[in-house]
Design an enzyme around this catalytic site. Structure first.
Site, short mmCIF file in Angstrom:
data_model
loop_
_atom_site.label_atom_id
_atom_site.label_comp_id
_atom_site.label_asym_id
_atom_site.label_seq_id
_atom_site.Cartn_x
_atom_site.Cartn_y
_atom_site.Cartn_z
CG ASN A 195 -98.18 -55.10 -30.02
OD1 ASN A 195 -97.81 -55.18 -31.25
ND2 ASN A 195 -98.80 -56.05 -29.46
CD GLU A 250 -100.11 -65.37 -37.53
OE1 GLU A 250 -100.76 -65.32 -36.40
OE2 GLU A 250 -100.24 -66.18 -38.44
CB CYS A 274 -101.94 -59.93 -30.64
SG CYS A 274 -100.44 -60.96 -30.54
CD GLU A 280 -94.90 -64.21 -37.59
OE1 GLU A 280 -95.81 -63.36 -36.93
OE2 GLU A 280 -93.86 -63.40 -38.23
#
Ligand code: NAD
Length: 468
Positions: free
Chosen positions: A135, A231, A265, A445
């Protein structure tokens, strides 16, 4: 026979955009072995030298910006402006971590023994595996590759088979900038290739971004053997308090829920409205959702692009049907687009009211342009509803009351909280990551934190014998 990966246009599945030859487990083993041989030289370069190459890669990437954005639109389907923004984001991430390569410092202190200096240093782990979703086909790979390389690791990256072209190009750019070929390699393929990477004995760490189930499976699989970063998905709430500007609240909800067809997300999946504004905001939100223009990513004026493929669309439609069967009211969307768009995976922005626990739209991550709307008696109930999911990726509140905004921040169970901003978004220099089921590890991250995952720390005592 090696398998073939076929990428079709999400806006018109009749069109094949690209085909790629998939790798197999033996290829992954060979890549990891080559990476292990190449890493000591790369890790031994001074950090500023690695930084210089990453700066150069960022500049080269910017130069290819338009062409690369078009490739992303063709394979992944997002709007051209979003794809261009994503390439720019990847370049910014490379520049940021190029700077971090120059700043790979540590702590410095007098040791307890006279004439002795104590300091810490961070060093690369060695070979690391990266597995990425479709994505954000260039930004996520960039935000894993850049800190891993800056720290001196050698990397094997496995992009999603749904849109691998951007990673191939990003790695080509890194090679062109001077990063040795065996220091960064791409493995193409699906789960089998991802598992081969997870199981490879050379790999010291695995960084994964993707769905919650796969992330937890991988975390269990590698547990105790390699360092793991995962994640995962989200079911992110936007809370609108009664004092908020309803126009602004609807803007935030539409952007959060429907940009990129909800395939972020951090997309807004739940809108929780304090009762006095409930009817007003719900009606305006549904009306605005009905006005949004569906269209292919490259089409002028398109506001909501297609979903990645028909399988994804069917999954989202199933969740909407289940909510409807359980009593939810569909105020907009809810059906596959027909007419000229019928060959693509288009779903009109979907607003659901009268939702309740037990509906998948509340309990799971439904990865599409679907938003479930709830009312809350007051801030306390809004916070309870916002936290009432297993996920904890992002959350937002819309209010002019700073005191109540901070009450929300303090009690939110999300890793990233926004005030008067949509649930998606974040800066390359700030940490990114979730809590609860949205993360399979505590590692963050992006930002300066990112390099921690890719390094180990050493404490050094240097007895120089001097008086001071
Ligand atoms: P996915 O989990 O299906 O796939 C992600 C990657 O894992 C792909 O490269 C895929 O080929 C690989 N993979 C799949 N099964 C595997 C297995 N059994 N073993 C090893 N590798 C395997 O996810 P997706 O559909 O590509 O991406 C969408 C998901 O990613 C959503 O859930 C979304 O929320 C999440 N996501 C999370 C973040 C974040 O930072 N939290 C960012 C973007 C996307």
């Amino acid at each position: 026979m090696p398998a073939t990966i076929v990428c079709r246009n999400p806006a018109d599945a009749r069109e094949v955009i690209a085909t790629y030859t998939a790798h197999g487990p033996a290829d992954v083993a060979a890549m990891c072995a080559r990476a292990a041989s190449a890493q000591p030289h790369w890790g031994g370069l001074p950090g500023p030298r690695r930084g210089e190459l990453l700066h150069c890669a960022a500049d080269l990437l910017r130069r290819r910006g338009r062409q690369l954005a078009q490739r992303i639109v063709a394979e992944e389907g997002k709007l051209l402006a979003d794809a261009s923004g994503e390439v720019e984001r990847a370049a910014a991430v490379l520049h940021f971590h190029a700077g971090e390569a120059e700043r790979l410092g540590g702590e410095l202190a007098d040791a307890a023994q006279a004439g002795t200096l104590a300091f810490t240093r961070r060093r690369a782990l060695g070979v690391v595996g990266l597995i990425t979703p479709w994505n954000f086909p260039i930004a996520i790979p960039a935000w894993k590759l850049a800190p891993a390389l800056a720290a001196g690791n050698a990397v094997v990256i496995k992009p999603s088979s749904a849109a691998p072209g951007a990673v191939l190009e990003l790695v080509e750019v890194l090679h062109e900038a001077g990063v040795p070929a065996d220091v960064v390699q791409v493995a193409l393929g699906g789960a089998e290739v991802g598992l081969a990477l997870a199981d490879d004995p050379h790999a010291r760490a695995l960084s994964f971004t993707g769905s919650t189930d796969v992330g937890h499976q991988l975390a269990r699989r590698v547990s105790g053997r390699v360092r793991f970063q995962g994640e995962l998905g989200g079911n992110n709430p936007l809370v609108v308090l009664a004092d908020a500007d309803p126009v602004r609240a609807v803007e935030l909800a539409c952007e959060g829920a429907f940009a990129a067809a909800g395939q972020k997300c951090t997309a807004t999946r739940r809108l929780i409205i304090e009762r006095p504004l409930y009817e007003t905001v719900l009606a305006a939100f549904a009306a605005r959702a009905r006005e949004l223009v569906l269209g292919a990513g490259a089409t002028e004026g398109a506001q909501v692009p297609p979903l990645i493929d028909s399988g994804a669309l069917e999954g989202v439609l199933d969740a909407v049907a289940q909510a409807r069967d359980c009593g939810a009211e569909v105020l907009s969307g809810g059906a596959r687009a027909d007419g000229e768009l019928r060959h693509g995976s288009f779903l009109a922005p979907t607003v659901l009211a009268d939702v309740r626990a037990g509906m998948r739209v509340l309990d799971e991550e439904v990865f599409g342009p679907v938003c479930a709307v709830q009312s809350a008696r007051d801030l306390d109930e809004a916070i309870v509803l916002a936290n009432a999911v297993p996920f904890g990726l992002s959350a937002s509140i819309c209010t002019n009351d700073l005191h109540r905004a901070f009450e929300f921040v303090a009690r939110s169970e999300a890793g990233m909280v926004h005030v008067n901003r949509p649930t998606p978004g974040g800066d390359p220099h700030m940490p990114f990551g979730g809590l609860k089921d949205s993360s399979a590890s505590g590692w963050r991250e992006q930002g300066a934190e990112a390099v921690r995952f890719f390094t180990e720390q050493q404490t050094v005592y240097l007895h120089h014998g001097g008086a001071r």
